[in-house]
Scaffold this active site. Structure first.
Site, short mmCIF file in Angstrom:
data_model
loop_
_atom_site.label_atom_id
_atom_site.label_comp_id
_atom_site.label_asym_id
_atom_site.label_seq_id
_atom_site.Cartn_x
_atom_site.Cartn_y
_atom_site.Cartn_z
CB ILE A 31 -8.79 -5.99 -3.44
CG1 ILE A 31 -9.86 -5.69 -2.48
CG2 ILE A 31 -7.56 -6.89 -2.85
CD1 ILE A 31 -10.95 -6.98 -2.39
CB VAL A 96 -4.67 -14.09 -8.77
CG1 VAL A 96 -6.20 -14.33 -9.85
CG2 VAL A 96 -5.15 -13.41 -7.65
CG HIS A 100 -2.28 -10.37 -12.63
ND1 HIS A 100 -2.43 -11.83 -12.12
CD2 HIS A 100 -1.59 -9.96 -11.33
CE1 HIS A 100 -1.93 -12.22 -11.21
NE2 HIS A 100 -1.41 -11.14 -10.61
P1 AMP Z 1 0.11 -11.65 -7.68
O1 AMP Z 1 0.50 -11.74 -6.38
O2 AMP Z 1 0.80 -11.18 -8.99
O3 AMP Z 1 -0.80 -12.93 -8.18
O4 AMP Z 1 -1.22 -10.57 -7.74
C1 AMP Z 1 -2.44 -10.73 -7.21
C2 AMP Z 1 -3.07 -9.37 -6.69
O5 AMP Z 1 -4.54 -9.67 -6.91
C3 AMP Z 1 -2.66 -8.86 -5.47
O6 AMP Z 1 -2.07 -7.71 -5.67
C4 AMP Z 1 -4.13 -8.69 -4.66
O7 AMP Z 1 -3.97 -7.68 -3.91
C5 AMP Z 1 -4.97 -8.80 -6.04
N1 AMP Z 1 -6.31 -9.11 -5.68
C6 AMP Z 1 -6.75 -10.17 -4.89
N2 AMP Z 1 -8.18 -10.36 -5.08
C7 AMP Z 1 -8.55 -9.12 -5.74
C8 AMP Z 1 -9.91 -8.56 -5.92
N3 AMP Z 1 -11.14 -9.27 -5.71
N4 AMP Z 1 -9.85 -7.57 -6.49
C9 AMP Z 1 -8.86 -6.81 -6.98
N5 AMP Z 1 -7.67 -7.18 -6.88
C10 AMP Z 1 -7.39 -8.48 -6.07
#
Ligand code: AMP
Ligand code: ZN
Length: 114
Positions: A31, A96, A100
């Protein structure tokens, strides 16, 4: 996990731009993209962090890498290159807590990361 953002994306409860799906994993556009290509690959199975990857999950984690590499190739990033990143916990900036793999590509990147 009922309160997990990426489980909700997997289940279609939160909208996302899905760009890859198979029986083990899902790829969707980040996002807040940090490069022209920024796609997150998640296992359909909820695993919180790299610390929680069990021996039985080894193939699943490898699967994330092959799926990401395939998309990178399809988008024409194979020759110039790309980055595959998995952040674990606070020092790495994980926000998150559903495993991932970031596929980041389409611009030069510095090393070491900040
Ligand atoms: P991390 O910091 O490695 O946990 O990465 C989490 C990623 O999730 C970040 O790059 C965010 O921009 C992404 N993110 C958070 N919410 C969403 C969402 N609703 N849809 C897509 N990506 C998201
Ligand atoms: Zn989850």
């Amino acid at each position: 996990m009922s309160n997990c953002l990426f489980c909700k994306i997997r289940d279609g409860q939160i909208p996302s731009k899905i760009v890859y799906k198979d029986d083990l994993c899902l790829g969707f556009e980040d996002i807040n993209p940090q490069a022209p290509t920024h796609v997150l690959f998640i296992p359909l199975k909820h695993i919180a962090t790299a610390n929680d990857v069990a021996m039985e999950d080894r193939e699943l984690v490898g699967h994330l890498y092959t799926a990401a590499a395939r998309l990178a190739q399809q988008r024409g990033h194979a020759d110039k290159g790309y980055r595959l990143v998995m952040n674990c916990n606070d020092d790495a900036g994980q926000t998150v807590f559903h495993l991932h793999l970031h596929l980041i590509a389409g611009r030069p990147m510095g090393w070491p990361p900040g």
